[in-house]
Design a protein around this motif. Structure first.
Motif, mmCIF file in Angstrom:
data_model
loop_
_atom_site.group_PDB
_atom_site.id
_atom_site.type_symbol
_atom_site.label_atom_id
_atom_site.label_comp_id
_atom_site.label_asym_id
_atom_site.label_seq_id
_atom_site.Cartn_x
_atom_site.Cartn_y
_atom_site.Cartn_z
ATOM 1 N N CYS A 146 19.170 90.006 -45.970
ATOM 2 C CA CYS A 146 18.458 89.709 -44.716
ATOM 3 C C CYS A 146 18.284 88.206 -44.548
ATOM 4 O O CYS A 146 18.463 87.674 -43.453
ATOM 5 N N ASN A 147 17.944 87.523 -45.632
ATOM 6 C CA ASN A 147 17.769 86.070 -45.564
ATOM 7 C C ASN A 147 19.070 85.356 -45.224
ATOM 8 O O ASN A 147 19.081 84.402 -44.461
ATOM 9 N N LYS A 148 20.173 85.822 -45.801
ATOM 10 C CA LYS A 148 21.473 85.214 -45.498
ATOM 11 C C LYS A 148 21.798 85.355 -44.016
ATOM 12 O O LYS A 148 22.258 84.435 -43.357
ATOM 13 N N ARG A 149 21.543 86.529 -43.485
ATOM 14 C CA ARG A 149 21.832 86.777 -42.075
ATOM 15 C C ARG A 149 20.822 86.061 -41.172
ATOM 16 O O ARG A 149 21.150 85.711 -40.046
ATOM 17 N N LEU A 150 19.629 85.871 -41.674
ATOM 18 C CA LEU A 150 18.615 85.124 -40.927
ATOM 19 C C LEU A 150 19.104 83.704 -40.655
ATOM 20 O O LEU A 150 18.876 83.150 -39.572
ATOM 21 N N ASN A 151 19.809 83.123 -41.610
ATOM 22 C CA ASN A 151 20.349 81.769 -41.414
ATOM 23 C C ASN A 151 21.311 81.723 -40.228
ATOM 24 O O ASN A 151 21.351 80.740 -39.490
ATOM 25 N N ILE A 152 22.066 82.778 -40.032
ATOM 26 C CA ILE A 152 22.979 82.843 -38.880
ATOM 27 C C ILE A 152 22.170 82.842 -37.586
ATOM 28 O O ILE A 152 22.504 82.138 -36.628
ATOM 29 N N ILE A 153 21.082 83.611 -37.568
ATOM 30 C CA ILE A 153 20.210 83.657 -36.386
ATOM 31 C C ILE A 153 19.642 82.270 -36.093
ATOM 32 O O ILE A 153 19.612 81.830 -34.945
ATOM 33 N N LYS A 154 19.219 81.576 -37.143
ATOM 34 C CA LYS A 154 18.661 80.229 -36.965
ATOM 35 C C LYS A 154 19.695 79.287 -36.346
ATOM 36 O O LYS A 154 19.387 78.508 -35.446
ATOM 37 N N ILE A 155 20.910 79.366 -36.831
ATOM 38 C CA ILE A 155 21.976 78.502 -36.311
ATOM 39 C C ILE A 155 22.277 78.841 -34.853
ATOM 40 O O ILE A 155 22.376 77.966 -33.999
ATOM 41 N N LEU A 156 22.400 80.134 -34.565
ATOM 42 C CA LEU A 156 22.713 80.551 -33.194
ATOM 43 C C LEU A 156 21.567 80.283 -32.223
ATOM 44 O O LEU A 156 21.781 80.194 -31.013
ATOM 45 N N SER A 157 20.355 80.145 -32.744
ATOM 46 C CA SER A 157 19.190 79.873 -31.885
ATOM 47 C C SER A 157 19.160 78.425 -31.405
ATOM 48 O O SER A 157 18.392 78.098 -30.500
ATOM 49 N N ASN A 158 19.976 77.596 -32.001
ATOM 50 C CA ASN A 158 20.033 76.197 -31.585
ATOM 51 C C ASN A 158 20.470 76.133 -30.118
ATOM 52 O O ASN A 158 21.372 76.847 -29.689
ATOM 53 N N ASN A 159 19.853 75.256 -29.372
ATOM 54 C CA ASN A 159 20.129 75.137 -27.928
ATOM 55 C C ASN A 159 21.593 74.844 -27.602
ATOM 56 O O ASN A 159 22.072 75.217 -26.536
ATOM 57 N N LYS A 160 22.299 74.204 -28.522
ATOM 58 C CA LYS A 160 23.684 73.819 -28.207
ATOM 59 C C LYS A 160 24.589 75.028 -27.995
ATOM 60 O O LYS A 160 25.622 74.929 -27.360
ATOM 61 N N TRP A 161 24.211 76.199 -28.511
ATOM 62 C CA TRP A 161 25.014 77.398 -28.330
ATOM 63 C C TRP A 161 24.776 78.019 -26.961
ATOM 64 O O TRP A 161 25.609 78.784 -26.474
ATOM 65 N N GLY A 162 23.625 77.742 -26.377
ATOM 66 C CA GLY A 162 23.336 78.237 -25.031
ATOM 67 C C GLY A 162 23.141 79.740 -24.926
ATOM 68 O O GLY A 162 23.361 80.333 -23.872
ATOM 69 N N LEU A 163 22.730 80.376 -26.017
ATOM 70 C CA LEU A 163 22.519 81.822 -26.003
ATOM 71 C C LEU A 163 21.096 82.134 -25.535
ATOM 72 O O LEU A 163 20.146 81.454 -25.916
ATOM 73 N N ASN A 164 20.956 83.180 -24.723
ATOM 74 C CA ASN A 164 19.615 83.522 -24.251
ATOM 75 C C ASN A 164 18.884 84.393 -25.277
ATOM 76 O O ASN A 164 19.484 84.890 -26.235
ATOM 77 N N GLN A 165 17.583 84.588 -25.040
ATOM 78 C CA GLN A 165 16.738 85.338 -25.973
ATOM 79 C C GLN A 165 17.217 86.777 -26.168
ATOM 80 O O GLN A 165 17.191 87.295 -27.288
ATOM 81 N N ASN A 166 17.664 87.394 -25.110
ATOM 82 C CA ASN A 166 18.125 88.775 -25.201
ATOM 83 C C ASN A 166 19.341 88.874 -26.122
ATOM 84 O O ASN A 166 19.422 89.760 -26.975
ATOM 85 N N THR A 167 20.278 87.968 -25.964
ATOM 86 C CA THR A 167 21.479 87.958 -26.806
ATOM 87 C C THR A 167 21.111 87.698 -28.261
ATOM 88 O O THR A 167 21.594 88.381 -29.169
ATOM 89 N N LEU A 168 20.214 86.734 -28.478
ATOM 90 C CA LEU A 168 19.789 86.418 -29.843
ATOM 91 C C LEU A 168 19.030 87.593 -30.465
ATOM 92 O O LEU A 168 19.192 87.887 -31.653
ATOM 93 N N GLY A 169 18.221 88.269 -29.655
ATOM 94 C CA GLY A 169 17.514 89.455 -30.139
ATOM 95 C C GLY A 169 18.484 90.538 -30.558
ATOM 96 O O GLY A 169 18.290 91.219 -31.574
ATOM 97 N N ASN A 170 19.555 90.696 -29.799
ATOM 98 C CA ASN A 170 20.580 91.682 -30.154
ATOM 99 C C ASN A 170 21.315 91.283 -31.427
ATOM 100 O O ASN A 170 21.685 92.149 -32.230
ATOM 101 N N PHE A 171 21.539 89.979 -31.615
ATOM 102 C CA PHE A 171 22.134 89.515 -32.871
ATOM 103 C C PHE A 171 21.220 89.865 -34.040
ATOM 104 O O PHE A 171 21.674 90.350 -35.079
#
Length: 155
Positions: free
Chosen positions: A8-33
């Protein structure tokens, strides 16, 4: 760290990276990730997680809280009760313990409604011994008493 915290922690790091504004992903997409990458581990292994200690459940909740803070851009010191409230309202995420309870209820209810022999036998044995035993180590069935009672009304 238990056997579920590490992946879970390893995958959490992916979420942290994707949450960065430069990716431009919205909250719904990140929640689904989050649901796909992290919560799927919890969902898949919920029968054994129900026997985890409260301390281990807290560790898993801390992982979810960190993901929610990243996804919703909440400050690190945002109180947990606010994180849980925002997680539910904006991402439709229950707390880890509530999710495990929901999965247990669904599993037992589905097993009983479809007459799955193993579930019926476990519930029958559970009901027979419920009144006569001191429950020192709760099982997933202990959390589902209302579901069980609806299929086996008191006589």
């Amino acid at each position: 760290m238990n056997c579920h915290s590490k992946p879970c922690n390893k995958r959490l790091n992916i979420i942290k990276i994707l949450s960065n504004n430069k990716w431009g992903l919205n909250q719904n997409t990140l929640g689904n990730f989050y649901k796909s990458l992290v919560r799927s581990i919890l969902d898949y292994s919920f029968p054994c997680l129900n026997s985890f200690s409260e301390n281990n459940i807290k560790k898993l909740q801390a992982i979810q809280n960190t993901a929610v803070r990243s996804i919703l851009k909440l400050k690190y010191d945002t109180p947990s009760n606010i994180v849980h409230h925002e997680a539910f309202n904006k991402l439709k995420l229950l707390t880890v313990s509530n999710r495990l309870f929901e999965l247990s209820e669904r599993y037992v209810g589905t097993g009983l409604s479809h007459s799955i022999p193993l579930v019926e036998r476990l519930v029958k044995e559970y009901k027979e011994g419920f009144e006569s035993r001191n429950i020192e180590y709760p099982t997933p069935l202990c959390n589902c008493y209302l579901t069980i009672s609806s299929y086996f009304p008191e006589t």
